[in-house]
Scaffold this motif. Structure first.
Motif, PDB file in Angstrom:
ATOM      1  N   ALA A  81       0.930  -1.188   0.013  1.00 48.92           N
ATOM      2  CA  ALA A  81       0.090   0.180   0.065  1.00 48.92           C
ATOM      3  C   ALA A  81       0.870   1.318  -0.096  1.00 48.92           C
ATOM      4  N   ASP A  82       2.139   1.282   0.531  1.00 51.28           N
ATOM      5  CA  ASP A  82       2.926   2.398   0.497  1.00 51.28           C
ATOM      6  C   ASP A  82       3.467   2.741  -0.819  1.00 51.28           C
ATOM      7  N   LEU A  83       3.392   1.915  -1.853  1.00 51.15           N
ATOM      8  CA  LEU A  83       3.644   1.925  -3.287  1.00 51.15           C
ATOM      9  C   LEU A  83       5.226   2.006  -3.183  1.00 51.15           C
ATOM     10  N   ALA A  84       5.977   1.208  -2.341  1.00 52.66           N
ATOM     11  CA  ALA A  84       7.279   1.316  -2.605  1.00 52.66           C
ATOM     12  C   ALA A  84       7.783   0.935  -3.740  1.00 52.66           C
ATOM     13  N   THR A  85       7.198   0.091  -4.236  1.00 51.25           N
ATOM     14  CA  THR A  85       7.039  -0.189  -5.864  1.00 51.25           C
ATOM     15  C   THR A  85       6.218   0.539  -6.290  1.00 51.25           C
ATOM     16  N   THR A  86       6.392   1.052  -7.571  1.00 52.40           N
ATOM     17  CA  THR A  86       5.254   2.149  -8.151  1.00 52.40           C
ATOM     18  C   THR A  86       4.208   1.148  -8.851  1.00 52.40           C
ATOM     19  N   LEU A  87       2.980   1.740  -8.890  1.00 49.97           N
ATOM     20  CA  LEU A  87       2.094   1.057  -9.745  1.00 49.97           C
ATOM     21  C   LEU A  87       2.408   0.999 -11.311  1.00 49.97           C
ATOM     22  N   GLU A  88       3.211   1.955 -11.727  1.00 50.95           N
ATOM     23  CA  GLU A  88       3.613   2.246 -13.110  1.00 50.95           C
ATOM     24  C   GLU A  88       4.707   0.941 -13.561  1.00 50.95           C
ATOM     25  N   GLU A  89       5.576   0.566 -12.368  1.00 48.95           N
ATOM     26  CA  GLU A  89       6.354  -0.384 -12.790  1.00 48.95           C
ATOM     27  C   GLU A  89       5.861  -1.590 -12.648  1.00 48.95           C
ATOM     28  N   CYS A  90       4.814  -2.033 -11.480  1.00 45.79           N
ATOM     29  CA  CYS A  90       4.248  -2.925 -11.655  1.00 45.79           C
ATOM     30  C   CYS A  90       3.552  -3.314 -12.926  1.00 45.79           C
ATOM     31  N   LEU A  91       2.794  -2.255 -13.409  1.00 47.10           N
ATOM     32  CA  LEU A  91       2.164  -2.598 -14.810  1.00 47.10           C
ATOM     33  C   LEU A  91       3.445  -2.999 -15.912  1.00 47.10           C
ATOM     34  N   GLU A  92       4.328  -2.321 -15.648  1.00 49.81           N
ATOM     35  CA  GLU A  92       5.525  -2.567 -16.907  1.00 49.81           C
ATOM     36  C   GLU A  92       5.972  -4.061 -16.681  1.00 49.81           C
ATOM     37  N   ILE A  93       6.191  -4.256 -15.491  1.00 54.46           N
ATOM     38  CA  ILE A  93       6.694  -5.948 -15.190  1.00 54.46           C
ATOM     39  C   ILE A  93       5.733  -6.957 -15.529  1.00 54.46           C
ATOM     40  N   SER A  94       4.245  -6.560 -15.496  1.00 56.51           N
ATOM     41  CA  SER A  94       3.130  -7.376 -15.930  1.00 56.51           C
ATOM     42  C   SER A  94       3.272  -7.906 -17.526  1.00 56.51           C
ATOM     43  N   GLN A  95       3.727  -6.741 -18.163  1.00 52.14           N
ATOM     44  CA  GLN A  95       3.755  -7.184 -19.604  1.00 52.14           C
ATOM     45  C   GLN A  95       4.845  -8.033 -20.016  1.00 52.14           C
ATOM     46  N   LEU A  96       5.632  -8.523 -19.209  1.00 50.67           N
ATOM     47  CA  LEU A  96       6.445  -9.513 -19.510  1.00 50.67           C
ATOM     48  C   LEU A  96       5.781 -11.048 -19.249  1.00 50.67           C
ATOM     49  N   ILE A  97       4.529 -11.159 -18.925  1.00 49.58           N
ATOM     50  CA  ILE A  97       3.903 -12.183 -18.836  1.00 49.58           C
ATOM     51  C   ILE A  97       3.295 -12.534 -20.155  1.00 49.58           C
ATOM     52  N   GLU A  98       3.586 -13.596 -20.810  1.00 46.79           N
ATOM     53  CA  GLU A  98       3.094 -13.683 -22.145  1.00 46.79           C
ATOM     54  C   GLU A  98       3.537 -15.171 -22.700  1.00 46.79           C
ATOM     55  N   SER A  99       2.752 -16.142 -23.103  1.00 51.75           N
ATOM     56  CA  SER A  99       3.220 -17.506 -23.746  1.00 51.75           C
ATOM     57  C   SER A  99       3.428 -18.287 -22.638  1.00 51.75           C
ATOM     58  N   GLU A 100       4.802 -18.499 -22.687  1.00 47.96           N
ATOM     59  CA  GLU A 100       5.069 -19.511 -21.447  1.00 47.96           C
ATOM     60  C   GLU A 100       5.636 -18.933 -20.006  1.00 47.96           C
ATOM     61  N   ILE A 101       5.716 -17.607 -20.011  1.00 48.27           N
ATOM     62  CA  ILE A 101       5.894 -16.984 -18.754  1.00 48.27           C
ATOM     63  C   ILE A 101       4.800 -16.601 -17.943  1.00 48.27           C
ATOM     64  N   VAL A 102       4.634 -17.247 -16.931  1.00 49.22           N
ATOM     65  CA  VAL A 102       3.409 -16.992 -16.038  1.00 49.22           C
ATOM     66  C   VAL A 102       3.578 -16.464 -14.683  1.00 49.22           C
ATOM     67  N   PHE A 103       4.517 -15.990 -14.418  1.00 52.49           N
ATOM     68  CA  PHE A 103       4.977 -15.531 -12.912  1.00 52.49           C
ATOM     69  C   PHE A 103       6.123 -14.417 -13.235  1.00 52.49           C
ATOM     70  N   ALA A 104       6.035 -13.422 -12.730  1.00 49.27           N
ATOM     71  CA  ALA A 104       7.091 -12.190 -12.558  1.00 49.27           C
ATOM     72  C   ALA A 104       6.881 -11.674 -11.519  1.00 49.27           C
ATOM     73  N   PHE A 105       8.254 -11.159 -11.048  1.00 50.88           N
ATOM     74  CA  PHE A 105       8.090 -10.308  -9.661  1.00 50.88           C
ATOM     75  C   PHE A 105       9.395  -9.314  -9.698  1.00 50.88           C
ATOM     76  N   GLY A 106       9.266  -8.282  -8.886  1.00 48.24           N
ATOM     77  CA  GLY A 106      10.545  -7.370  -8.747  1.00 48.24           C
ATOM     78  C   GLY A 106      11.437  -7.785  -7.689  1.00 48.24           C
ATOM     79  N   SER A 107      12.557  -7.200  -8.002  1.00 54.27           N
ATOM     80  CA  SER A 107      13.545  -7.731  -7.248  1.00 54.27           C
ATOM     81  C   SER A 107      14.545  -6.219  -7.025  1.00 54.27           C
ATOM     82  N   ARG A 108      14.897  -6.233  -5.597  1.00 57.16           N
ATOM     83  CA  ARG A 108      15.336  -5.003  -5.086  1.00 57.16           C
ATOM     84  C   ARG A 108      16.952  -5.242  -5.190  1.00 57.16           C
ATOM     85  N   ILE A 109      17.484  -5.322  -6.502  1.00 57.28           N
ATOM     86  CA  ILE A 109      18.987  -5.353  -6.959  1.00 57.28           C
ATOM     87  C   ILE A 109      19.331  -4.106  -7.185  1.00 57.28           C
ATOM     88  N   LYS A 110      20.331  -3.655  -6.376  1.00 53.31           N
ATOM     89  CA  LYS A 110      21.089  -2.134  -6.496  1.00 53.31           C
ATOM     90  C   LYS A 110      21.899  -2.018  -7.624  1.00 53.31           C
TER      91      LYS A 110
END
Length: 245
Positions: A99-128
């Motif tokens: 709820a604090d949007l530490a990860t932004t809504l915009e970036e969540c939407l962007e990552i979701s676009q990687l889900i297609e065909s065989e990719i069924v799960f995607a997640f953000g990673s706090r790699i600096k």
């Protein structure tokens, strides 16, 4: 006619009246008409539900706000939201976000676009990285890396960050993953990976999932996870390992 959303985002909320940035939600909703935001008020004792109803009244076609009768914890709040949306709405992908949007809504939407065909799960990673803005308190980073190392070994999976609160699933997969309740209120992310491994096997995880380094993640104050949980989480990890092995 039922709207077909491209993405549904579950946002669990517990006493978030002062931390909910309505303008950030409004800015996103104004631009994204094909996304549904589902807020789950987790038995809050403050004015969280009133704030959520205000957001819903402003964007009634793209916002859902539900509430649990008592505080059930993040794991069950997320599960409740996913089951609710899978039952009452049509969408291709479903995610959950803090709820604090530490990860932004915009970036969540962007990552979701990687889900297609065989990719069924995607997640953000706090790699600096040099080109990222990862703001994390030093002690939380150090503790987090210790925990992450143990989790990676327990899963037998080369994942850097299982605990980032931005995960997206193909809708059909979410119906399998979130059927049963979780053992841990806070380490349920680990259980998600165990459930994925049970379905696909360790070898296929790299084929069906994407771990995506975040462009931005900001560690806001007032975390709902108390530092004393550091001592209890090892018991949670042991119980999870025992249950899934």
């Amino acid at each position: 006619m039922t709207t077909q959303f491209e993405l549904c985002i579950i946002i669990p909320c517990y006493n978030e009246e002062k931390r909910l940035h309505k303008e950030r939600f409004y800015t996103f909703l104004k631009q994204q008409k094909n996304v549904l935001l589902c807020f789950v008020n987790d038995g809050s004792s403050d004015g969280t539900m009133e704030v959520l109803n205000n957001i819903k009244d402003t964007y009634p076609d793209n916002v859902e706000a539900i509430s649990t009768s008592v505080n059930v914890g993040k794991a069950e709040a997320v599960r409740t939201g996913i089951i609710h949306c899978n039952t009452h709405f049509k969408h291709n992908k479903i995610a959950y976000l803090d709820a604090d949007l530490a990860t932004t809504l915009e970036e969540c939407l962007e990552i979701s676009q990687l889900i297609e065909s065989e990719i069924v799960f995607a997640f953000g990673s706090r790699i600096k990285k040099l080109d990222s803005n990862i703001q994390r308190k030093g002690y939380r980073f150090l503790i987090g890396r210790v925990i992450a190392t143990f989790i990676s070994r327990q899963l037998n999976l080369g994942v850097y960050d299982t605990q980032c609160g931005c995960k997206i699933f193909k809708t059909e997969l979410s119906e399998q993953i979130f059927t049963e309740k979780f053992i841990s209120k806070w380490l349920f992310d680990v259980e998600i990976f165990h459930r994925l491994i049970k379905i696909y096997g360790v070898e296929r995880m790299c084929l069906i999932s994407k771990e995506v380094p975040l462009k931005s993640w900001i560690d806001y104050d007032e975390s709902k996870v108390k530092m004393t949980y550091f001592f209890k989480l090892w018991l949670d990890l042991f119980q999870i390992k025992k249950a899934y092995h």
